[in-house]
Design an enzyme around this catalytic site. Structure first.
Site, PDB file in Angstrom:
ATOM      1  N   GLY A 167       0.814  -1.201   0.000  1.00  0.00           N
ATOM      2  CA  GLY A 167       0.000   0.000   0.000  1.00  0.00           C
ATOM      3  C   GLY A 167       0.853   1.260   0.000  1.00  0.00           C
ATOM      4  CB  SER A 168       0.012   4.649   1.219  1.00  0.00           C
ATOM      5  OG  SER A 168      -1.212   4.727   0.520  1.00  0.00           O
ATOM      6  CB  VAL A 169       4.687   1.902   3.322  1.00  0.00           C
ATOM      7  CG1 VAL A 169       4.007   2.087   4.656  1.00  0.00           C
ATOM      8  CG2 VAL A 169       4.451   0.519   2.773  1.00  0.00           C
TER       9      VAL A 169
END
Length: 584
Positions: free
Chosen positions: A293-295
């Protein structure tokens, strides 16, 4: 008679002269018994030399039930005043149960002694001193040597250390799981050899005839980079948080920001290496990849700053959704076109803004940087079963691949790899592959340091510093909701914190599409952000049904707070400045 004497004389000459050497050698072989001298297995210790695994001696009781019955009944037949075999076995059972309270019952001993068998082991492995008491009183009971593996801290770091046990076929302790298996040759040493004379047709050793042919060489100790106190805390925190978040599983990795050394590596489920090994024997933090995801937006941020595509305070007009090939991608919250600084794109975790910048960076430059961050490659940490994750080769991308990859879908990584990405930013743009084995310590005390992994320059120090400062916005709280980051629960009073939240949809096996209810929740961060000492990577698998299920930021706060106290990390010289995330 003369002929018989001549034949006999000739045979004597042949036996005593011609064949004397061969027959003597053959006779010696018949009376000599060779046995192994077990080598002492090396210990496993943490970075502070706290022992996590060591070997000791034990004894396994055995008996010949049929022989016992025959011997004692014959004695009773000759002298009725002596006990029968039944009475004698009952005496033995009472004595053993009394000598080994809580370890074996009288009935368990009786069950073994009354077996219709020529040979049987019985009872647990016991201390040699206890075995001596039993065999001295009852010589018909034998005690066989065993080496045992002890784990004084129980399940502490068991997913890393693994387990070893006694192998009857090899007559030694051998590693079966984890580092005990991976480092078996180093830990095991080399058995020696001893010989003894035995009576013809018997295994009874003639006293005074034992001699050593080759001494045993003890195994080397293995020192890890783990801090057992920190490991205990992280293991407990991850386990507790996984329960509160309703997660299927959870994992955490703590790295030294400068060296890449693993200070803690924990999973919420583990096992006790001292008992029966059941379930949870693996090490998901290094073996089980997930979509981050956004990491993963770190790659786009670092690439765009490095290539001069954009500046942190550049304002982007970000619509509510964006079209990439045949895909429409939106943000996690509904909005019309809004002005977000590039820092705000990270701080508020805008998918649309990230893809806008990624398109300016370009597919090839993004892909090259992802490889430099270590995606799709083994870290080489040396733990069994490590996964490289997945990153499709550039030539296999479809038109919509670049709609997913920059926002952390369509690729996978382990928690260890994820922490390694942020370690590169914390370390002025240099990624140092993680390591968990610090040194081997030979029996004579000689210390053999493990070679340090070759560092990889990912981005310039200036870029790393800029991105690190931008990531402070993620834990920012105001002013005003427009300037709130997605992970303020990770913030710590007195310390600057940089990090990134992540939420990635899991694949629904029924529709083979992304689920609308199951997610991987991630957080990767560094503390303190102004002079990073540690990097922490966290993953929750499919949490649900609680306040903790939406973010791993509180768990980061718990672990980072312990780190600052345990290592007496000085407070940041100043508070992180408030950054503008969204413009009016």
């Amino acid at each position: 008679m003369v002929i018989a004497l001549l034949v006999t004389g000739a045979k004597l000459v042949q036996v005593q002269g011609v064949e004397a050497g061969a027959l003597s050698s053959q006779a010696e072989k018949q009376r000599i018994t060779k046995d192994a001298i077990p080598a002492e297995r090396g210990s496993i210790v943490d970075r502070n030399s706290t022992v996590l695994a060591f070997s000791s001696e034990a004894r396994q009781l055995y008996a010949n039930p049929r022989q016992l019955t025959q011997a004692f009944d014959e004695q009773h037949a000759k002298d009725p005043s002596k006990p029968t075999s039944v009475q004698h076995k009952q005496d033995i059972a009472r004595f053993i149960a009394k000598t080994l309270p809580g370890q074996i019952t009288e009935q368990e001993v009786l069950d073994a002694l009354f077996k219709d068998a020529a040979f049987t082991y019985f009872g647990p492995e016991i201390d040699p001193s206890q075995a001596n008491l039993i065999t001295e009183k009852y010589p018909h009971i034998g005690a066989e040597y065993r080496a045992t593996r002890e784990y004084p801290a129980g399940n502490l770091a068991a997913n890393v250390i693994g387990a070893a046990n006694w192998r009857m076929d090899e007559r030694e302790v051998q590693g079966q799981i984890g580092l005990e298996l991976a480092m078996n040759k180093v830990l095991a040493g080399r058995n020696g050899t001893k010989v003894s004379d035995t009576a013809m047709g018997s295994n009874l050793v003639i006293p005074g005839t034992e001699r050593e042919l080759e001494p045993a060489t003890p195994g080397s100790d293995v020192q890890l980079t783990l801090d057992s106190d920190l490991q205990h805390m992280v293991q407990q925190a991850v386990s507790d948080y996984a329960v509160r978040a309703g997660a299927k599983s959870a994992s955490a990795v703590v790295l030294d920001a400068k060296t890449g050394e693993v200070y803690a590596l924990a999973n919420d489920k583990t096992f006790d290496p001292r008992g029966p090994w059941v379930g949870n024997l693996g090490n998901p933090a290094v073996t089980t990849p997930f979509e981050p995801g956004s990491v993963n937006k770190l790659i786009t941020a670092a690439g765009a700053i490095e290539q001069g595509v954009i500046k942190p305070d550049t304002v982007l007009q970000v619509p509510g959704s964006i079209e990439v090939a045949d895909r429409t991608v939106g943000d996690a919250w509904e909005h019309g076109t809004i002005g977000l600084t590039f820092t705000g794109v990270l701080g508020k975790s805008s998918n649309v803004g990230t893809l806008m910048v990624a398109q300016q960076l370009g597919e090839q430059r993004w892909y090259d940087l992802a490889k430099a961050f270590g995606l799709g490659k083994l870290t080489g940490i040396g733990l069994p079963g490590e996964s490289a994750g997945s990153l499709l080769p550039r030539e296999k991308w479809s038109g919509s691949s670049f709609a997913n990859l920059p926002i952390g879908q369509g690729l996978s990584m382990t928690v260890l790899q994820m922490a390694g990405m942020y370690q590169a930013i914390a370390n002025d743009g240099v990624r140092v592959p993680p390591r968990i084995i610090e040194a081997e310590i030979a029996p004579d005390g000689t210390r053999i340091e493990r070679p340090r992994p070759e560092p990889v320059r990912v981005v310039s120090p200036q870029t790393a510093h800029t991105v690190k400062d931008m990531l402070r916005s993620v834990v920012q709280n105001g002013p005003g909701s427009a300037n709130d980051g997605t992970g303020p629960a990770a913030a710590m009073p007195g310390y600057q914190v940089s990090g990134k939240t992540g939420t990635a949809q899991q694949i629904d096996p029924e529709c083979r599409c992304y689920s609308q209810s199951k997610y991987w929740i991630t957080f990767a961060g560094m503390v303190p952000a102004d002079d990073p000492r540690f990097v922490v990577g966290l993953m929750l698998d499919a949490p649900s049904g609680s306040r903790e299920s939406s973010s791993a930021a509180p768990l980061f706060n718990t672990i980072a707070s312990f780190l600052t106290q345990r290592y007496q990390i000085p407070l940041s010289k100043e508070q992180a400045p408030l950054q503008t995330l969204q413009t009016p």
